[in-house]
Design a protein around this motif. Structure first.
Motif, mmCIF file in Angstrom:
data_model
loop_
_atom_site.group_PDB
_atom_site.id
_atom_site.type_symbol
_atom_site.label_atom_id
_atom_site.label_comp_id
_atom_site.label_asym_id
_atom_site.label_seq_id
_atom_site.Cartn_x
_atom_site.Cartn_y
_atom_site.Cartn_z
ATOM 1 N N THR A 15 0.795 -1.108 0.237
ATOM 2 C CA THR A 15 -0.034 0.006 0.056
ATOM 3 C C THR A 15 0.889 1.228 -0.080
ATOM 4 O O THR A 15 1.941 1.182 0.926
ATOM 5 C CB THR A 15 -0.846 0.101 1.219
ATOM 6 O OG1 THR A 15 -1.764 -1.129 1.303
ATOM 7 C CG2 THR A 15 -1.935 1.117 1.478
ATOM 8 N N MET A 22 -1.775 1.942 5.078
ATOM 9 C CA MET A 22 -2.985 0.867 5.296
ATOM 10 C C MET A 22 -3.745 1.439 6.528
ATOM 11 O O MET A 22 -4.841 1.264 6.167
ATOM 12 C CB MET A 22 -2.257 -0.539 5.286
ATOM 13 C CG MET A 22 -3.473 -1.766 5.616
ATOM 14 S SD MET A 22 -4.449 -1.563 3.988
ATOM 15 C CE MET A 22 -3.567 -2.646 2.625
ATOM 16 N N THR A 25 -6.002 3.790 5.381
ATOM 17 C CA THR A 25 -7.145 3.531 4.733
ATOM 18 C C THR A 25 -8.427 2.752 5.316
ATOM 19 O O THR A 25 -9.401 2.703 4.976
ATOM 20 C CB THR A 25 -6.718 2.579 3.504
ATOM 21 O OG1 THR A 25 -6.327 1.447 4.096
ATOM 22 C CG2 THR A 25 -5.534 3.438 2.627
ATOM 23 N N GLN A 26 -8.054 2.030 6.350
ATOM 24 C CA GLN A 26 -8.868 1.223 7.564
ATOM 25 C C GLN A 26 -9.360 1.846 8.276
ATOM 26 O O GLN A 26 -10.152 1.240 9.328
ATOM 27 C CB GLN A 26 -8.006 -0.037 7.677
ATOM 28 C CG GLN A 26 -7.482 -0.994 6.697
ATOM 29 C CD GLN A 26 -8.562 -1.378 5.567
ATOM 30 O OE1 GLN A 26 -9.670 -1.726 5.835
ATOM 31 N NE2 GLN A 26 -8.136 -0.863 4.495
ATOM 32 N N ALA A 56 -7.610 -2.093 -1.123
ATOM 33 C CA ALA A 56 -6.549 -0.836 -0.980
ATOM 34 C C ALA A 56 -5.471 -1.275 -1.533
ATOM 35 O O ALA A 56 -4.669 -0.092 -1.787
ATOM 36 C CB ALA A 56 -6.483 -0.344 0.647
ATOM 37 N N SER A 57 -4.880 -2.027 -1.108
ATOM 38 C CA SER A 57 -3.345 -2.525 -1.647
ATOM 39 C C SER A 57 -3.219 -2.716 -3.152
ATOM 40 O O SER A 57 -2.367 -2.655 -3.864
ATOM 41 C CB SER A 57 -2.739 -3.466 -0.988
ATOM 42 O OG SER A 57 -3.574 -4.865 -1.317
#
Length: 150
Positions: A15, A22, A25-26, A56-57
């Motif tokens: 990511t 990451m 994004t979470q 996301a990755s």
């Protein structure tokens, strides 16, 4: 389950921004993400969170790990909507080339009546690639020639 944990780690590294990216994004802190990935104090990543991490990755690491843990193989299918019969013909040629590579490597690997670790990895890689090509042909064939349900 080591493959699944490894896939979570690889998705974090893949990511933009790494683990911190990451976590952002979470919607969680870096510490919270690490605690879940490493299953500290009984915490864990849910399937829906793992799928969101995969998205996301921009990878398929989680799907691949689940397939491997289940004794299977993940095959990403082509997404292009505009495919034609020429595409299938090209896919068949590529599949036959892969089959030839697999057959040649199988002969080399078994010529001495023993398959080494390196030969095993190479055969597995070639077999996976060949299987992927077969499924791509099926997928493209169905997109072109199957009648769509109304």
């Amino acid at each position: 389950m080591d493959k699944i944990r490894g896939s979570l780690q690889m998705m974090c590294r893949a990511t933009n921004g790494g683990w911190a990216g990451m976590a952002a994004t979470q919607g969680m802190s870096l510490t919270a993400l690490e605690n879940r990935v490493y299953a500290r104090k009984g915490q864990e990543i849910t399937v829906s969170c793992a799928m969101a991490m995969q998205s996301a990755s921009g990878t398929t690491y989680f799907a691949e790990a689940v397939a491997q843990e289940s004794g299977g193989l993940f095959i990403r299918l082509p997404t292009a909507e505009a495919v034609g019969a020429e595409d299938i013909q090209e896919q068949f040629i590529q599949m036959l080339e892969k089959a030839g590579e697999f057959a040649a490597e199988w002969r080399r690997a078994t010529a001495d009546d023993e398959v080494s670790k390196r030969e095993k990895r190479q055969l597995g890689s070639l077999a996976t690639d060949l299987c992927r090509h077969v499924h791509e042909i099926l997928h493209t064939t169905f997109k072109i020639f199957c009648k769509q349900d109304a």
